[in-house]
Design a protein around this motif. Sequence first.
Motif: not given
Length: 407
Positions: A26-29, A31, A33, A44, A360, A384
């Motif tokens: 579960a990762l944010d678009d 961002v 990390y 997830r 972000g 990333d």
Amino acid sequence: MSEPLRTRAAALDAADPLAKRRELFALDDGVVYLDGNSLGALPRHVPGRMADVITREWGELRIRSWDESGWWTAPERIGDRVAPLVGAAPGQVVVGDSTSVNVFKALVGAVRLVDDESRDEIVVDATTFPTDGYIAESAARLTGRRLVPVAPGEVAEAVGPRTAAALVNHVDYRTGRLHDLPGITAAVRAAGALAVWDLCHSAGALPVGLDAHGVDLAVGCTYKYLNGGPGSPAYLYVAARHQPRFDSPLPGWNSHADPFAMTPGYAAADGALRGRVGTPDILSMLALEAALDVWDGVAIEEVRAKSLALTDFFLECVRAYVPDGRLTSLTPAAHEERGSQVALACADAPAVMKVLIERGIVGDLRRPDVLRFGFTPLYVGFADTERAARVLAEVCAEADTGARSPR
């Protein structure tokens, strides 16, 4: 300047055999990390598993779940899932308690295994995570030993006939330096002492080889590269050869040979179960068990190869984007001395990291002047990595411009 590096990042991502693993988290678009060396991302499927644990196993089966849902055997069952990730055969790892509690069990247990009053010293990594140092000092007082702090690179020369045990971190939490586990272990054991390793910053990021290198005892957390969740239980490794004599300083009812006999006298269980203490923290334990599913079919050697490629690429991008002298890498360039993080010395680290997170790029810092970026190969990609370095350069440039602007 950035376009060639962006193009190369895209090509590296396209060729990455682990790239699809990112979809499991579960990762944010938008961002990036890079703090998995503090808290791994959420797989997830874990919330669905925990909903079942809470509503059915706890809510409907209730006490029956200790047997019917396998709650009672969870510490050793999950230990056997962690074992391959640290290079251990089954039956040597038990999950439960915190890293601090397990360091205490391992270190006091090591001194008791040596059982030699003339060995009156405990050698400890002088650069260790603070908790390890606090626990080592307490263990020394409890066992009547003297604590001897030395730099990890000097452990081999420091151990001798007075050494009972040595406690060393596999990867330095500040700098990301990887220490020589095979060489230090061999030196400690050649001196007649026992080697105890803290694997918090290496397990799940690189091969450890506990069995292959003859490690005696080891501990580690599961909420970093193993993605077990905040405060997820730690683990204790006791080599099979030591288990019959391992004398835990915390002999709880869960490690009793017959725990439900409720006898006043303690009789230790066989095997790794001796590392158990009290009632397992089932909710966190089973969240960890579910999280470990993301490792199915993954070779730790493949993870290590990508980790090194990511950190190499990040350092290359930083060199390309950030003016010379603005940041200094504290992480060794040599692969054999590098974990899975990059630490950069930065005079205004707190302010820089604050702005990075707002934009972000999520890393963290160690006061007063260290920026830390953790690279978790299961969900961090090369695009990333390039973006993180590019935004870092922008933030540094803005900070420098602001510092020179008239007020």
